[in-house]
Design a protein around this motif. Sequence first.
Motif, PDB file in Angstrom:
ATOM      1  N   ARG A 129      -5.318   3.424  -7.357  1.00 57.77           N
ATOM      2  CA  ARG A 129      -6.230   4.455  -6.863  1.00 57.77           C
ATOM      3  C   ARG A 129      -5.914   4.731  -5.408  1.00 57.77           C
ATOM      4  O   ARG A 129      -5.563   3.833  -4.652  1.00 57.77           O
ATOM      5  N   ALA A 130      -6.077   6.002  -5.025  1.00 57.20           N
ATOM      6  CA  ALA A 130      -5.812   6.383  -3.639  1.00 57.20           C
ATOM      7  C   ALA A 130      -6.788   7.452  -3.193  1.00 57.20           C
ATOM      8  O   ALA A 130      -7.240   8.271  -3.999  1.00 57.20           O
ATOM      9  N   ASP A 131      -7.089   7.446  -1.931  1.00 60.91           N
ATOM     10  CA  ASP A 131      -7.856   8.522  -1.317  1.00 60.91           C
ATOM     11  C   ASP A 131      -6.909   9.702  -1.155  1.00 60.91           C
ATOM     12  O   ASP A 131      -5.809   9.548  -0.598  1.00 60.91           O
ATOM     13  N   VAL A 132      -7.296  10.860  -1.618  1.00 64.40           N
ATOM     14  CA  VAL A 132      -6.408  12.030  -1.582  1.00 64.40           C
ATOM     15  C   VAL A 132      -5.990  12.378  -0.152  1.00 64.40           C
ATOM     16  O   VAL A 132      -4.924  12.947   0.063  1.00 64.40           O
ATOM     17  N   ARG A 133      -6.791  11.982   0.835  1.00 66.12           N
ATOM     18  CA  ARG A 133      -6.441  12.257   2.238  1.00 66.12           C
ATOM     19  C   ARG A 133      -5.247  11.431   2.700  1.00 66.12           C
ATOM     20  O   ARG A 133      -4.647  11.730   3.731  1.00 66.12           O
ATOM     21  N   LEU A 134      -4.897  10.383   1.933  1.00 71.58           N
ATOM     22  CA  LEU A 134      -3.771   9.531   2.292  1.00 71.58           C
ATOM     23  C   LEU A 134      -2.525   9.829   1.456  1.00 71.58           C
ATOM     24  O   LEU A 134      -1.571   9.058   1.464  1.00 71.58           O
ATOM     25  N   ALA A 169     -10.670  16.397  -4.883  1.00 70.31           N
ATOM     26  CA  ALA A 169      -9.250  16.344  -4.544  1.00 70.31           C
ATOM     27  C   ALA A 169      -8.717  17.616  -3.912  1.00 70.31           C
ATOM     28  O   ALA A 169      -7.788  17.584  -3.137  1.00 70.31           O
ATOM     29  N   GLY A 187      -9.936  13.282  -8.816  1.00 73.06           N
ATOM     30  CA  GLY A 187     -11.382  13.390  -8.713  1.00 73.06           C
ATOM     31  C   GLY A 187     -11.783  14.807  -8.345  1.00 73.06           C
ATOM     32  O   GLY A 187     -10.946  15.649  -7.994  1.00 73.06           O
ATOM     33  N   HIS A 231      -0.450   6.255   0.725  1.00 71.80           N
ATOM     34  CA  HIS A 231      -1.024   4.916   0.680  1.00 71.80           C
ATOM     35  C   HIS A 231      -2.020   4.842  -0.470  1.00 71.80           C
ATOM     36  O   HIS A 231      -2.802   5.761  -0.674  1.00 71.80           O
ATOM     37  N   ALA A 232      -1.983   3.733  -1.209  1.00 73.98           N
ATOM     38  CA  ALA A 232      -2.911   3.514  -2.317  1.00 73.98           C
ATOM     39  C   ALA A 232      -3.318   2.045  -2.341  1.00 73.98           C
ATOM     40  O   ALA A 232      -2.599   1.188  -1.828  1.00 73.98           O
ATOM     41  N   SER A 254       0.819  -1.220   0.000  1.00 76.78           N
ATOM     42  CA  SER A 254       0.000   0.000   0.000  1.00 76.78           C
ATOM     43  C   SER A 254       0.848   1.263   0.000  1.00 76.78           C
ATOM     44  O   SER A 254       0.368   2.323  -0.401  1.00 76.78           O
TER      45      SER A 254
END
Length: 117
Positions: A46-51, A23, A20, A36-37, A10
Motif C-alpha cells: 500500500r502507498a499514499d498516492v502523494r508518494l 487518488a 482509493g 515509496h510504499a 520502501s
Amino acid sequence: YPGDPGAPGSDCAARVAALGAAAGAELAVGGCVLGHAVAALASLARADVRLLAARPAELSPESACTLPTVWSTVHAAFCGSRPLARHRLLVHAGAGGVGLAAVEYSHWLRLATGTTA
C-alpha cells in the motif's frame, strides 16, 4: 542512526492494482509507478498516492526503484542548505548514486559544482 527506520524496502516500482477514491487522475489501475510504499518488498503493498509518480516507459522497474530515496535525500539536503544560483558546491563521493543526483540537481539550480571521488 536516530530512531526506528521502519521496515526495509520502501522504494518501489510497481503496477497499480487498485486506487482509493482520493487518488485523482494522475495514476490509473494497471499503470506503472515509482515511489515509496509500506512493505514494498511484499507481493502487494500500500502507498499514499502523494508518494507515487508515473514511471516513464523508458525506465526499467529495477532502475526506477533506486530513484525515490536517492532524490529525496538530495532534495532534503538542498532544501536545508538553500543554495542560490552561482553559489559554489562541493559534492563528496560524486561518483556514487546520491553524488550523481546531487550534481544533476546542482546543475538545475545553476550552481558551480565540484566533486570528490
